[in-house]
Scaffold this motif. Structure first.
Motif, mmCIF file in Angstrom:
data_model
loop_
_atom_site.group_PDB
_atom_site.id
_atom_site.type_symbol
_atom_site.label_atom_id
_atom_site.label_comp_id
_atom_site.label_asym_id
_atom_site.label_seq_id
_atom_site.Cartn_x
_atom_site.Cartn_y
_atom_site.Cartn_z
ATOM 1 N N GLY A 193 0.784 -1.224 0.000
ATOM 2 C CA GLY A 193 0.000 0.000 0.000
ATOM 3 C C GLY A 193 0.808 1.263 0.000
ATOM 4 O O GLY A 193 0.229 2.355 -0.021
ATOM 5 N N TYR A 194 2.120 1.187 0.040
ATOM 6 C CA TYR A 194 2.969 2.385 0.012
ATOM 7 C C TYR A 194 3.645 2.482 -1.357
ATOM 8 O O TYR A 194 4.049 1.481 -1.928
ATOM 9 N N TRP A 195 3.842 3.721 -1.848
ATOM 10 C CA TRP A 195 4.385 3.944 -3.180
ATOM 11 C C TRP A 195 5.638 4.812 -3.099
ATOM 12 O O TRP A 195 5.645 5.881 -2.481
ATOM 13 N N THR A 196 6.713 4.301 -3.711
ATOM 14 C CA THR A 196 7.955 5.067 -3.799
ATOM 15 C C THR A 196 8.620 4.763 -5.122
ATOM 16 O O THR A 196 8.282 3.797 -5.810
ATOM 17 N N THR A 197 9.589 5.602 -5.465
ATOM 18 C CA THR A 197 10.406 5.320 -6.639
ATOM 19 C C THR A 197 11.497 4.326 -6.257
ATOM 20 O O THR A 197 11.877 4.201 -5.089
ATOM 21 N N SER A 198 11.981 3.621 -7.285
ATOM 22 C CA SER A 198 13.029 2.623 -7.019
ATOM 23 C C SER A 198 14.265 3.291 -6.420
ATOM 24 O O SER A 198 14.901 2.767 -5.499
ATOM 25 N N THR A 199 14.618 4.424 -6.976
ATOM 26 C CA THR A 199 15.712 5.218 -6.406
ATOM 27 C C THR A 199 15.104 6.272 -5.491
ATOM 28 O O THR A 199 14.220 7.018 -5.909
ATOM 29 N N PRO A 200 15.522 6.340 -4.246
ATOM 30 C CA PRO A 200 14.916 7.331 -3.344
ATOM 31 C C PRO A 200 15.340 8.740 -3.717
ATOM 32 O O PRO A 200 16.477 8.995 -4.084
ATOM 33 N N TYR A 201 14.352 9.655 -3.648
ATOM 34 C CA TYR A 201 14.617 11.072 -3.842
ATOM 35 C C TYR A 201 14.047 11.827 -2.645
ATOM 36 O O TYR A 201 13.071 11.382 -2.022
ATOM 37 N N TYR A 202 14.669 13.024 -2.377
ATOM 38 C CA TYR A 202 14.331 13.735 -1.155
ATOM 39 C C TYR A 202 13.871 15.143 -1.482
ATOM 40 O O TYR A 202 14.254 15.743 -2.491
ATOM 41 N N TRP A 203 13.041 15.619 -0.638
ATOM 42 C CA TRP A 203 12.546 16.972 -0.814
ATOM 43 C C TRP A 203 13.711 17.960 -0.753
ATOM 44 O O TRP A 203 14.596 17.849 0.096
ATOM 45 N N PRO A 204 13.731 18.935 -1.652
ATOM 46 C CA PRO A 204 14.824 19.913 -1.625
ATOM 47 C C PRO A 204 14.711 20.834 -0.389
ATOM 48 O O PRO A 204 13.607 21.115 0.092
ATOM 49 N N THR A 205 15.899 21.261 0.065
ATOM 50 C CA THR A 205 15.932 22.112 1.257
ATOM 51 C C THR A 205 16.260 23.557 0.930
ATOM 52 O O THR A 205 16.385 24.387 1.836
ATOM 53 N N VAL A 206 16.389 23.860 -0.360
ATOM 54 C CA VAL A 206 16.660 25.237 -0.763
ATOM 55 C C VAL A 206 15.437 26.084 -0.442
ATOM 56 O O VAL A 206 14.320 25.757 -0.876
ATOM 57 N N PRO A 207 15.602 27.160 0.319
ATOM 58 C CA PRO A 207 14.450 27.994 0.662
ATOM 59 C C PRO A 207 13.750 28.504 -0.594
ATOM 60 O O PRO A 207 14.389 28.944 -1.548
ATOM 61 N N GLY A 208 12.411 28.394 -0.615
ATOM 62 C CA GLY A 208 11.609 28.884 -1.737
ATOM 63 C C GLY A 208 11.570 27.964 -2.931
ATOM 64 O O GLY A 208 10.935 28.284 -3.938
ATOM 65 N N SER A 209 12.274 26.845 -2.865
ATOM 66 C CA SER A 209 12.276 25.923 -4.004
ATOM 67 C C SER A 209 11.027 25.044 -3.996
ATOM 68 O O SER A 209 10.434 24.787 -2.949
ATOM 69 N N THR A 210 10.650 24.570 -5.179
ATOM 70 C CA THR A 210 9.474 23.691 -5.324
ATOM 71 C C THR A 210 9.752 22.622 -6.374
ATOM 72 O O THR A 210 10.695 22.731 -7.164
#
Length: 710
Positions: A126-143
């Protein structure tokens, strides 16, 4: 050691995208995970209820048969799907994987840069991820933005970033021709987000339009072999809408599904995993549906087509074609039949059979509401006397032996192939107090019963007045009373006879005279033509019938009068004895007629032509309201076949002069003028009585009405 565990998303209907994912700290960063959202309308399956479908017409290529009906309904496709070979979409729980792209924006004004490309997302418990893990960016104001597609690796699909709009994806798709290679493409996109700790919400929508096929209201027995959609655009480009549609392609679904006449409407012709997944489009002038059908009834393979011009296949919807196949053939009754009277009736109808191949049979039957015995024949098969109006019931031998062989057809007629066929219908008398319904039924052998063509004939009963019934319908026939003749017809035997041994031709003709009750006006005479040979001639002297000798004088018993008139000269008036004589062939030579018209022969009376008054149309017409037999006389080597009625079978008669007082109103309620009708009561020489009892010359012309005793 840093712990790593992919962030996942619960895959179930109604899951909130703010539910806390399983997460780990990786240098203060959180892994990106995904959640699938069921759309707000809750659509989970194909809804195919037919409310008011649009009608299409499928026609044979030759265009000369009954149209085949097809109906179209359009329903939304389920809004999430599995990308599988032409599979319909049944809910997000069926999704096994999808490809996903992401683009990075350093700031609100920055252009997009690829973050990751063509990663495969998979679910695990029931959980979905990409094969290679990716992480949320920490650059302020980035999307980030996300672009996910089910069917990314499908045949005919290619994906690239649009060159003019960084961060926008472009799908190029050529639809495979084989249905089992077509995929239901699904797409989900997001706006710019940066939501660590929350799953990325993906709401998939359909990119394709589906076409499926079910049975309509009508279906013939046979096999639907294949369905072909031709003139279809098969190539296109999708960004936010489909554009650049091109191609002119035919798509074939091999069906090979057996149909029967009791097929339930709405039954799937093709399974859901073999429906067509098409590009959304408005169909052009050359868009056509073709159904190839092996017809069990006729044995023919039929190609049925319909234009699809102007139909719209909307993105995310399923168009359902309801295909009903009507008969290849047409059968119909082409000649109406009026209401018939109560007597023995011969009436005419006709059928037309088209589209039935040679050798394929059809059946015509006749039955009556009261269980009586009507019959039918192809008019081409009736005997020559039926065409003259004689209601011939059964075959008879030598004027006395009635056989069980019908001389008026049967309850069933078999035919084959196509054509137009005139019919002759024989209705027995209706002596009940109610109408009789006679039903003719025509069907192609092996066809469903519902395609039987029928025709109903109404036969009225008599108008009863006590125990006397009057014919209801006015035939409007008129005629002379008759028995006022001038004619004398003489026929000479074509060969002479040796006195030794004696020949029995004279004896044979005498027997024929006896069978046809012609002794009152006909005789056979033998005369010598030499010392050793003789001839015979037959003298038919109609003038002998002018004196009735006290016959038909009753004023209260028309049946007795009519039978006496018949016995005295009925076969003369219908010419049946004369016809029988002319059918005789020479002894030992069946190819040559036995008798010829006298032509100056010595010692033989000469021929005298009669006038129109030699025919008693009144009596002949009344006799034809009764049943005759088709009589074959075999006298020695001589054989003749003509219609013959017995006196005891004359049940419909001319009323006597005193019986008209009890006659019902004229047909339609009009009063009846008895003076306009002949009675059967004879008067003095040359006279007879009208229905009002007035003595009238027998050469006068009056109408005829018949009656019957209960």
């Amino acid at each position: 050691m840093k712990l790593y565990q992919a962030l996942s998303l619960l895959l179930f209907v109604g899951a909130s995208c703010t539910d806390a994912p399983r997460s780990i700290d990786l240098d203060g960063r959180e892994e990106i995970s995904f959640g699938l959202i069921e759309p707000s309308d809750g659509s989970r399956a194909l809804e195919l209820a037919v409310v008011s479908p649009d009608e299409m017409t499928l026609k044979d290529g030759c265009g000369d048969i009954a149209p085949v009906k097809a109906y179209v309904t359009v329903a939304d496709m389920p809004t999430s799907a599995i990308a599988g070979s032409a599979a319909p979409i049944h809910g997000i729980e069926d999704l096994e994987s999808f490809g996903i792209y992401s683009f990075f924006y350093a700031s609100d004004s920055d252009v997009a840069k690829p973050f990751f490309e063509n990663e495969m997302a998979n679910g695990d418990a029931g959980y979905w991820t990409t094969s290679t893990p990716y992480y949320w960016p920490t650059v302020p104001g980035s999307t980030l933005t996300f672009w996910a597609m089910a069917g990314l690796d499908a045949l005919g699909v290619s994906v690239a970033e649009a060159t003019d709009s960084p961060g926008q994806m472009e799908i190029r798709y050529t639809v495979p021709q084989r249905a089992n290679e077509q995929h239901d493409l699904m797409l989900a996109t997001t706006g710019r987000i940066n939501t660590p700790g929350e799953r990325v919400p993906l709401k998939f929508s359909h990119l394709c339009a589906a076409a499926r096929f079910v049975t309509g209201k009508e279906m013939q027995p046979g096999i639907i072999k294949r369905i072909v959609l031709s003139g279809i655009k098969s190539q296109g480009v999708y960004t936010t809408i489909w554009s650049n549609l091109a191609g002119n392609t035919s798509f074939t679904v091999d069906v090979n599904k057996t149909m029967n006449e009791s097929q339930t409407a709405g039954t799937a012709i093709t399974p859901d995993d073999n429906m067509l997944m098409m590009l959304p489009q408005t169909l052009g002038d050359d868009a056509v549906m073709t159904v190839v059908f092996q017809d069990k009834v006729t044995g023919n393979e039929r190609e049925l087509t319909a234009s699809l011009k102007g139909q719209t296949w909307k993105q995310g919807t399923t168009t359902t074609y309801h295909i009903g196949i009507t008969p290849e053939y047409e059968i119909e009754f082409t000649q109406p039949v009026d209401i018939q009277d109560a007597t023995y009736v011969i009436c005419n109808s006709a059928i037309r059979v088209s589209g039935v191949p040679d050798g394929k049979t059809w059946t015509l039957t006749v039955g009556a509401s009261d269980g009586s015995d009507p019959s039918v024949q192809l008019t081409a098969d009736v005997n020559e006397y039926v065409k003259q109006g004689f209601w011939t019931d059964k075959e008879m031998r030598n004027g006395s032996t009635v056989t069980n062989i019908s001389a008026r057809g049967s309850k069933t007629v078999k035919g084959s192939g196509s054509g137009e066929f005139p019919l002759t219908v024989f209705l027995p008398e209706n002596v009940s107090a109610t109408d009789r319904t006679v039903t003719l039924s025509l069907s192609v052998d092996g066809a469903p019963a519902r395609y039987t063509a029928t025709q109903e004939i109404t036969q009225l009963p008599p108008s009863w007045n006590g125990n006397m019934g009057w014919e209801q319908i006015d035939d409007k026939n008129t005629g002379v009373y008759g028995f006022d003749y001038e004619a004398r017809h003489v026929y000479v035997y074509n060969n002479s006879h040796s006195i030794v041994p004696a020949n029995n031709v004279v004896t044979q003709v005498q027997r024929l005279i006896e069978q046809y009750e012609a002794s009152g006006y006909a005789s056979v005479v033998r005369y010598n033509v030499s010392l050793v040979s003789y001839r015979n001639y037959v003298d038919i002297n109609y003038r002998k019938l002018n004196t009735l000798d006290g016959k038909a004088v009753s004023t209260i018993d028309g049946q007795l009068n009519t039978r006496q008139l018949f016995s005295f000269g009925g076969t003369a008036l219908s010419n049946n004895f004369e016809k029988a004589l002319l059918e005789m062939t020479r002894v030992g030579d069946s190819s040559s007629k036995a008798y010829r018209k006298v032509d100056g022969d010595k010692d033989v009376p000469q021929w005298v032509d009669g006038t129109l008054i030699n025919e008693s149309q009144m009596l002949v017409d009344v006799l034809k309201k009764n049943k005759y037999y088709l009589n074959t006389s075999v006298v020695g080597d001589l054989t003749t076949t003509t219609p013959l009625i017995r006196a005891e079978d004359i049940v419909w008669y001319i009323p006597a002069s005193g019986q008209f007082a009890g006659a019902p109103a004229w047909y339609g309620g009009a009063p009846m003028n008895n003076g306009d009708f002949w009675s059967s009561t004879a008067g003095d020489a040359g006279y007879a009585y009208s229905g009002s009892g007035v003595s009238t010359p027998r050469t006068a012309t009056k109408s005829v009405r018949v009656a019957r005793n209960r």
